[in-house]
Scaffold this motif. Structure first.
Motif, PDB file in Angstrom:
ATOM      1  N   CYS A 111       0.806  -1.231   0.000  1.00  0.00           N
ATOM      2  CA  CYS A 111       0.000   0.000   0.000  1.00  0.00           C
ATOM      3  C   CYS A 111       0.835   1.275   0.000  1.00  0.00           C
ATOM      4  CB  CYS A 111      -0.944   0.016   1.196  1.00  0.00           C
ATOM      5  SG  CYS A 111      -2.242  -1.219   1.094  1.00  0.00           S
ATOM      6  N   THR A 112       1.966   1.252   0.696  1.00  0.00           N
ATOM      7  CA  THR A 112       2.731   2.493   0.835  1.00  0.00           C
ATOM      8  C   THR A 112       4.080   2.457   0.126  1.00  0.00           C
ATOM      9  OG1 THR A 112       3.878   1.842   2.873  1.00  0.00           O
ATOM     10  CG2 THR A 112       1.697   2.868   3.110  1.00  0.00           C
ATOM     11  N   GLY A 113       4.662   1.278   0.012  1.00  0.00           N
ATOM     12  CA  GLY A 113       6.002   1.180  -0.557  1.00  0.00           C
ATOM     13  C   GLY A 113       7.076   1.715   0.385  1.00  0.00           C
ATOM     14  N   ASN A 114       6.668   2.099   1.590  1.00  0.00           N
ATOM     15  CA  ASN A 114       7.588   2.672   2.564  1.00  0.00           C
ATOM     16  C   ASN A 114       8.162   1.554   3.437  1.00  0.00           C
ATOM     17  OD1 ASN A 114       8.700   3.860   4.921  1.00  0.00           O
ATOM     18  ND2 ASN A 114       7.464   5.694   4.609  1.00  0.00           N
ATOM     19  N   TYR A 116      10.237   1.625   5.971  1.00  0.00           N
ATOM     20  CA  TYR A 116      10.234   1.891   7.412  1.00  0.00           C
ATOM     21  C   TYR A 116       8.841   1.696   8.013  1.00  0.00           C
ATOM     22  CZ  TYR A 116      14.773   3.802   6.287  1.00  0.00           C
ATOM     23  OH  TYR A 116      16.055   3.942   5.832  1.00  0.00           O
ATOM     24  N   LEU A 117       7.833   2.115   7.299  1.00  0.00           N
ATOM     25  CA  LEU A 117       6.466   1.955   7.782  1.00  0.00           C
ATOM     26  C   LEU A 117       6.071   0.478   7.834  1.00  0.00           C
ATOM     27  CD1 LEU A 117       3.866   3.319   8.718  1.00  0.00           C
ATOM     28  CD2 LEU A 117       3.170   3.460   6.319  1.00  0.00           C
ATOM     29  N   CYS A 118       6.447  -0.278   6.820  1.00  0.00           N
ATOM     30  CA  CYS A 118       6.059  -1.698   6.822  1.00  0.00           C
ATOM     31  C   CYS A 118       6.805  -2.468   7.910  1.00  0.00           C
ATOM     32  CB  CYS A 118       6.227  -2.333   5.449  1.00  0.00           C
ATOM     33  SG  CYS A 118       7.859  -2.822   4.964  1.00  0.00           S
ATOM     34  N   ILE A 119       8.046  -2.128   8.160  1.00  0.00           N
ATOM     35  CA  ILE A 119       8.797  -2.801   9.223  1.00  0.00           C
ATOM     36  C   ILE A 119       8.248  -2.400  10.592  1.00  0.00           C
ATOM     37  CG2 ILE A 119      11.074  -3.026  10.298  1.00  0.00           C
ATOM     38  CD1 ILE A 119      10.570  -4.547   7.544  1.00  0.00           C
ATOM     39  N   ALA A 120       7.922  -1.125  10.752  1.00  0.00           N
ATOM     40  CA  ALA A 120       7.325  -0.669  12.013  1.00  0.00           C
ATOM     41  C   ALA A 120       5.981  -1.363  12.248  1.00  0.00           C
ATOM     42  CB  ALA A 120       7.148   0.846  12.001  1.00  0.00           C
ATOM     43  N   GLY A 121       5.178  -1.476  11.207  1.00  0.00           N
ATOM     44  CA  GLY A 121       3.890  -2.163  11.325  1.00  0.00           C
ATOM     45  C   GLY A 121       4.065  -3.624  11.692  1.00  0.00           C
ATOM     46  N   CYS A 122       5.061  -4.243  11.113  1.00  0.00           N
ATOM     47  CA  CYS A 122       5.376  -5.644  11.409  1.00  0.00           C
ATOM     48  C   CYS A 122       5.748  -5.806  12.885  1.00  0.00           C
ATOM     49  CB  CYS A 122       6.524  -6.095  10.512  1.00  0.00           C
ATOM     50  SG  CYS A 122       7.079  -7.784  10.748  1.00  0.00           S
ATOM     51  N   ILE A 123       6.634  -4.955  13.355  1.00  0.00           N
ATOM     52  CA  ILE A 123       7.088  -5.037  14.752  1.00  0.00           C
ATOM     53  C   ILE A 123       5.948  -4.735  15.716  1.00  0.00           C
ATOM     54  CG2 ILE A 123       8.599  -3.956  16.473  1.00  0.00           C
ATOM     55  CD1 ILE A 123      10.684  -3.647  14.185  1.00  0.00           C
ATOM     56  N   VAL A 124       5.185  -3.692  15.433  1.00  0.00           N
ATOM     57  CA  VAL A 124       4.066  -3.328  16.312  1.00  0.00           C
ATOM     58  C   VAL A 124       3.049  -4.465  16.383  1.00  0.00           C
ATOM     59  CG1 VAL A 124       2.073  -1.778  16.527  1.00  0.00           C
ATOM     60  CG2 VAL A 124       4.342  -0.839  16.098  1.00  0.00           C
ATOM     61  N   THR A 125       2.766  -5.093  15.259  1.00  0.00           N
ATOM     62  CA  THR A 125       1.819  -6.212  15.243  1.00  0.00           C
ATOM     63  C   THR A 125       2.339  -7.375  16.077  1.00  0.00           C
ATOM     64  OG1 THR A 125       1.040  -5.561  13.050  1.00  0.00           O
ATOM     65  CG2 THR A 125       0.545  -7.813  13.757  1.00  0.00           C
ATOM     66  N   HIS A 126       3.604  -7.731  15.877  1.00  0.00           N
ATOM     67  CA  HIS A 126       4.199  -8.821  16.666  1.00  0.00           C
ATOM     68  C   HIS A 126       4.157  -8.508  18.160  1.00  0.00           C
ATOM     69  CE1 HIS A 126       5.561 -11.375  13.465  1.00  0.00           C
ATOM     70  NE2 HIS A 126       6.402 -10.488  12.964  1.00  0.00           N
ATOM     71  N   VAL A 127       4.557  -7.301  18.518  1.00  0.00           N
ATOM     72  CA  VAL A 127       4.602  -6.918  19.936  1.00  0.00           C
ATOM     73  C   VAL A 127       3.195  -6.909  20.534  1.00  0.00           C
ATOM     74  CG1 VAL A 127       5.107  -5.007  21.523  1.00  0.00           C
ATOM     75  CG2 VAL A 127       6.778  -5.652  19.783  1.00  0.00           C
ATOM     76  N   ALA A 128       2.242  -6.330  19.818  1.00  0.00           N
ATOM     77  CA  ALA A 128       0.872  -6.244  20.337  1.00  0.00           C
ATOM     78  C   ALA A 128       0.290  -7.636  20.586  1.00  0.00           C
ATOM     79  CB  ALA A 128      -0.012  -5.456  19.373  1.00  0.00           C
ATOM     80  N   ILE A 129       0.444  -8.520  19.622  1.00  0.00           N
ATOM     81  CA  ILE A 129      -0.099  -9.876  19.786  1.00  0.00           C
ATOM     82  C   ILE A 129       0.633 -10.610  20.905  1.00  0.00           C
ATOM     83  CG2 ILE A 129      -0.377 -12.135  18.685  1.00  0.00           C
ATOM     84  CD1 ILE A 129      -0.833 -10.606  16.041  1.00  0.00           C
ATOM     85  N   LEU A 130       1.950 -10.473  20.945  1.00  0.00           N
ATOM     86  CA  LEU A 130       2.712 -11.152  21.994  1.00  0.00           C
ATOM     87  C   LEU A 130       2.315 -10.638  23.380  1.00  0.00           C
ATOM     88  CD1 LEU A 130       4.868 -13.302  22.509  1.00  0.00           C
ATOM     89  CD2 LEU A 130       6.573 -11.484  22.452  1.00  0.00           C
ATOM     90  N   LEU A 131       2.106  -9.340  23.512  1.00  0.00           N
ATOM     91  CA  LEU A 131       1.687  -8.796  24.807  1.00  0.00           C
ATOM     92  C   LEU A 131       0.318  -9.325  25.229  1.00  0.00           C
ATOM     93  CD1 LEU A 131       2.914  -5.087  24.650  1.00  0.00           C
ATOM     94  CD2 LEU A 131       3.737  -6.910  26.161  1.00  0.00           C
ATOM     95  N   VAL A 132      -0.600  -9.396  24.285  1.00  0.00           N
ATOM     96  CA  VAL A 132      -1.927  -9.941  24.605  1.00  0.00           C
ATOM     97  C   VAL A 132      -1.799 -11.408  25.021  1.00  0.00           C
ATOM     98  CG1 VAL A 132      -4.171 -10.586  23.630  1.00  0.00           C
ATOM     99  CG2 VAL A 132      -3.222  -8.313  23.184  1.00  0.00           C
ATOM    100  N   LEU A 133      -1.062 -12.177  24.238  1.00  0.00           N
ATOM    101  CA  LEU A 133      -0.879 -13.589  24.573  1.00  0.00           C
ATOM    102  C   LEU A 133      -0.161 -13.753  25.912  1.00  0.00           C
ATOM    103  CD1 LEU A 133       0.151 -15.028  21.085  1.00  0.00           C
ATOM    104  CD2 LEU A 133      -2.050 -15.291  22.247  1.00  0.00           C
ATOM    105  N   TYR A 134       0.843 -12.935  26.133  1.00  0.00           N
ATOM    106  CA  TYR A 134       1.616 -13.005  27.377  1.00  0.00           C
ATOM    107  C   TYR A 134       0.732 -12.714  28.585  1.00  0.00           C
ATOM    108  CZ  TYR A 134       5.107 -11.845  30.912  1.00  0.00           C
ATOM    109  OH  TYR A 134       5.840 -11.793  32.065  1.00  0.00           O
ATOM    110  N   THR A 135      -0.050 -11.658  28.498  1.00  0.00           N
ATOM    111  CA  THR A 135      -0.872 -11.280  29.654  1.00  0.00           C
ATOM    112  C   THR A 135      -2.069 -12.204  29.852  1.00  0.00           C
ATOM    113  OG1 THR A 135      -2.132  -9.673  28.344  1.00  0.00           O
ATOM    114  CG2 THR A 135      -0.221  -8.847  29.557  1.00  0.00           C
ATOM    115  N   LYS A 136      -2.586 -12.776  28.786  1.00  0.00           N
ATOM    116  CA  LYS A 136      -3.806 -13.578  28.890  1.00  0.00           C
ATOM    117  C   LYS A 136      -3.567 -15.080  29.058  1.00  0.00           C
ATOM    118  CE  LYS A 136      -6.611 -10.115  28.359  1.00  0.00           C
ATOM    119  NZ  LYS A 136      -7.379  -9.618  29.481  1.00  0.00           N
TER     120      LYS A 136
END
Length: 170
Positions: A111-114, A116-136
């Motif tokens: 969508c963006t060709g950017n 840095y944005l795609c890598i940031a989105g990748c990391i944020v997604t991994h971290v968010a899911i891992l945090l939810v799984l970790y806490t739950k």
């Protein structure tokens, strides 16, 4: 480094982090971290073969992927207090966990060709899911690994079929 190299490397890192978080440890924290870090390098470095040196070789892609799957599962079995089907289930589930971050990276890249944005989105997604799984579910997951139960071999088919099914659509 290209988008694919970074995305694969990030996924490799997070699958090892998942293994570290959700497998009951046989060894001390520093030793377990060292094993996971060494395994990360052992599965990340071959990405150069399949993505850069032989990018059009299906055989290379297949062989490197099989090697990476085996190394990931062996890491789980190596660091686990109990080397059984429960550990295998966690390892196979870890491979599925990283799919969402990879999808996010691909979508943002298209969508963006950017980069840095795609890598940031990748990391944020991994971290968010891992945090939810970790806490739950981390405590529940570790508790079930300690209990003596029937074999989880049949449960291992769930993440395997999910991954195979998902991979066949891409």
């Amino acid at each position: 480094m290209s988008y694919k190299n970074l995305s694969y490397t990030i996924s490799n890192f997070f699958v090892m982090l998942f293994m570290y978080v959700f497998v009951s440890h046989r060894y001390s924290k520093p030793k377990t971290i060292t094993i996971c870090a060494a395994s990360f390098l052992a599965i990340a470095v071959p990405n150069v073969l399949k993505l850069n040196i032989y990018p059009d070789s299906r055989l290379c892609y297949f062989l490197v992927t099989i090697y990476q799957i085996a190394m990931t599962q062996l890491t789980g079995l190596l660091i686990s207090k109990r080397r059984d089907s429960k550990t295998l289930f966690v390892g196979l589930s870890g491979s599925n966990y990283v799919v969402a971050g990879s999808i996010m990276a691909a979508i943002l890249h298209i969508c963006t060709g950017n980069l840095y944005l795609c890598i940031a989105g990748c990391i944020v997604t991994h971290v968010a899911i891992l945090l939810v799984l970790y806490t739950k579910i981390q405590d529940i997951c570790l508790k079930y690994q300690e209990e003596t139960m029937q074999s989880w071999w049949k449960l291992c088919l769930i993440p395997v079929f999910f991954y195979c099914g998902f991979s066949s659509f891409t």
